[in-house]
Scaffold this motif. Structure first.
Motif, PDB file in Angstrom:
ATOM      1  N   THR A 183       0.691  -1.180   0.108  1.00  0.00           N
ATOM      2  CA  THR A 183       0.085  -0.074  -0.038  1.00  0.00           C
ATOM      3  C   THR A 183       0.741   1.315  -0.023  1.00  0.00           C
ATOM      4  OG1 THR A 183      -0.287  -0.147   2.354  1.00  0.00           O
ATOM      5  CG2 THR A 183      -1.857  -1.129   1.363  1.00  0.00           C
TER       6      THR A 183
ATOM      7  N   TRP B 266      -8.568   3.851   3.026  1.00  0.00           N
ATOM      8  CA  TRP B 266      -7.991   2.649   3.479  1.00  0.00           C
ATOM      9  C   TRP B 266      -7.476   2.903   4.764  1.00  0.00           C
ATOM     10  CZ3 TRP B 266      -4.424   0.620  -1.173  1.00  0.00           C
ATOM     11  CH2 TRP B 266      -5.346   0.153  -2.149  1.00  0.00           C
TER      12      TRP B 266
ATOM     13  N   PRO C 293      -6.356  -1.867   3.244  1.00  0.00           N
ATOM     14  CA  PRO C 293      -6.672  -1.810   1.850  1.00  0.00           C
ATOM     15  C   PRO C 293      -7.981  -2.641   1.714  1.00  0.00           C
ATOM     16  CG  PRO C 293      -4.850  -3.265   2.014  1.00  0.00           C
ATOM     17  CD  PRO C 293      -5.051  -2.700   3.460  1.00  0.00           C
TER      18      PRO C 293
ATOM     19  N   ILE D 203     -11.046  -0.391  -6.912  1.00  0.00           N
ATOM     20  CA  ILE D 203     -11.330   0.136  -5.635  1.00  0.00           C
ATOM     21  C   ILE D 203     -12.709   1.003  -5.763  1.00  0.00           C
ATOM     22  CG2 ILE D 203     -10.458   1.569  -3.632  1.00  0.00           C
ATOM     23  CD1 ILE D 203      -7.643   1.324  -5.360  1.00  0.00           C
TER      24      ILE D 203
END
Ligand code: N01
Length: 538
Positions: free
Chosen positions: A390, A410, A414, A422
């Motif tokens: 991430t 997030w 995540p 996403i």
């Protein structure tokens, strides 16, 4: 190259690809072949990603050369000749450069340019992308190929800025190299990078202090020149070889066999023979010795004890051997492959410093303090890893619908659908993102699968008159739960690993990669076949 040097239509791109490692390079190629106007941005001054930055001594891939390469072009895979069983950093970087030349990628890449922000314009349905060189471009699709292990993790050690010697991180190694001759060197960290660098630095340095927080399992790589006949045999049926590898859980090593039998049902002699033979072959084949070592703690103990005994055999001083003894399940942290790592601790100039109980107290102008002692050093090498999976995404100010930032979305870990999409971030794709097999499988195979999927998805949108695609929150929540469920069936979550974010203070503890490549591919294909089920197409 600056924006002005690029094509006049550069302000209205179809796609921006961030990062020109293996994922980004192939994405750029496929997007161009699909007829998209695409621009790649890369912070370094050349292609290669991980292999551009990781020039530390001993840097070498732990996946075999014949497998750690692109399969998308038959001509490419036939004409490139590897020289060793495992490719060294310089050879992989040469390969990446060769690919960039062969497919004329550089004309659409802006190097030495870091993307700093990307904001989704809901009215235009496009991404506005900014860079540290002042570029502002607009693109329909934003494709993040920023890498899983790119954002370096340097421990916050009090007084480090006052240390008078040089400080390095393995993942940001100087291009000109480092001369360790006559130096007192401190290496902090004993993961894959440290385990590769330590034996090489030890040969050059006057004194080497290894600061170890957690001992690690390591298997001999047994690197060697690549046999021409072996290379030719693989090339004679390269596509078949690739297809067989893709059927294994990590998309590697089909030739060496993945035994599905239980170690618990095996008689002791046969068990030892199997481990010994795989230990002698070297590399990840050891992990495939039995089918239950990654899921059953009792089974795992047999493999772990085998390796512990090998460490005892290799290290002369029993006290040092005990300090090097890993205490976790084998494989719950990424297993390391080494060349003479444990043997290095038999050298008189190498000193192991256990910091498991007493963390690094502080740095002084002369060195590092721990265990109530100051270790005087001329330079410090941090082999302390990455804010993995991430980190490189969250260092960019990415804002989706309603100006919500990815960092906020997030904050508890995540959330992706298939690791690719996403919710709240339409037309943004992540290559090898959290929630996909990525680091648990052969990375080049993973990025090829993602790039193919993304390209076919964009073609589908175009052919069916859609302007955008966005994962639904429900699909993403279910996916995160599924990843946790699959990981929960293994021993992976039992260690404080970077897979869980446990190496970075304050990072949410969520298991990020998805074990099992073939099942993942089947799921991605099914989603596409059902008209991108779990996504909203508009
Ligand atoms: O990083 P790591 P890496 N104080 O996070 C220690 C791939 N890779 O760069 O275990 C003291 O694994 C940390 O200790 P602990 C591969 O996927 C592949 O080595 O957290 N120590 C650990 O010992 C790999 O897994 C290849 O307790 C601190 C080390 O630093 C991944 O990259 C080669 C510390 C970090 O190990 C990352 O590997 C290299 C602190 N504050 C890398 N913070 C090949 O293909 C961290 N540590 C062969």
């Amino acid at each position: 190259m600056s924006t002005e040097d690029l094509a006049p239509d550069a302000q209205s791109l179809d796609a921006v690809v961030v990062g020109m490692g293996f994922g980004g390079m192939y994405m750029l190629h496929r997007a161009r072949v699909a007829g998209l106007r695409v621009r790649g941005y890369e912070a370094g001054d050349d292609v290669g990603g991980t292999w551009y930055w990781n020039r530390y001594p001993g840097a070498r891939c732990d996946v075999e050369s014949l497998e750690y390469s692109y399969s998308f072009s038959e001509e490419l895979q036939q004409e490139w000749e590897w020289t060793e069983r495992y490719p060294g950093q310089a050879e992989i970087l040469s390969y990446a450069r060769y690919v960039a030349e062969r497919f004329d990628l550089r004309r659409d890449i802006q190097f030495e340019t870091r993307v700093t922000a990307a904001r989704f314009d809901e009215v235009a349905g496009r991404w506005d992308v900014r860079t540290d060189r002042g570029d502002e471009v607009s693109a329909q699709f934003l494709i993040m190929a920023t890498g899983c292990l790119s954002s370096t993790n340097v421990p916050d050690i009090e007084g480090l800025d006052r240390f008078e010697g040089a400080v390095y991180h393995t993942g940001r190694w100087p291009k000109e190299g480092v001369d360790f001759r006559g130096q007192r060197v401190g290496v902090v960290g004993t993961g894959s990078s440290g385990i590769q660098a330590i034996p090489v630095i030890a040969e050059e340095a006057e004194e080497l202090y290894v600061f170890q927080r957690t001992p690690q399992f390591s298997i001999p790589a047994r690197n060697a020149p690549l046999d021409a006949a072996e290379q030719a045999a693989v090339k004679a049926d390269y596509q078949g070889f690739r297809a067989r590898n893709r059927q294994t859980p990590g998309a590697i090593g089909s030739r060496l066999g993945w035994n599905t039998a239980s170690v618990l049902e095996c008689d002791p002699e046969e068990r030892e023979r199997e481990f010994e033979s795989r230990w002698n072959i070297g590399g990840f084949t050891f992990v495939g010795a039995f089918g239950d070592t990654s899921t059953n703690p009792d089974a795992n103990k047999f493999a772990a004890d085998f390796v512990r005994d090998k460490i005892r055999e290799k290290v002369h001083d029993p006290k040092v051997a005990e300090m090097l003894m890993p205490k976790t399940h084998i494989g719950c942290k990424r297993i390391c492959l080494d060349t003479n790592y444990f043997e290095t601790f038999n050298r008189p100039n190498v000193h192991l410093v256990d910091i498991s109980e007493a963390p690094m107290e502080r740095a002084t102008p002369r060195g590092l303090c721990t265990n109530g002692r100051e270790y005087e050093l001329d330079c410090i090498v941090f082999a302390t890893g990455y804010d993995a999976m991430t980190g490189s995404l969250l260092r960019i100010d990415i804002r989706g619908r309603g100006d919500q930032s990815l960092g906020d979305v997030w904050s508890a870990g995540p959330v992706t659908y298939l690791g690719l999409g996403i919710p709240g971030f339409p037309n943004l794709f992540v290559i090898a993102g959290p929630g996909s097999p990525s680091v648990l499988a052969n990375m080049i195979v993973c990025v090829e699968q993602h790039v193919d999927w993304i390209t076919e998805c964009v073609e589908y949108l175009r052919d069916h008159g859609y302007r955008s695609i966005e994962a639904t929150p429900e699909a993403a929540d279910q996916w995160v739960a599924y990843v946790n469920q699959v990981a929960g069936g293994t021993l992976y979550p039992t260690c404080n690993s970077w897979y869980l974010g446990a190496n970075v203070p304050g990072k949410p503890r969520v298991f990020m990669p998805l074990p099992g490549f073939p099942a993942y591919v089947a799921k991605c294909d099914e989603v596409a076949a059902k008209g991108y089920e779990g996504f909203v197409l508009a």
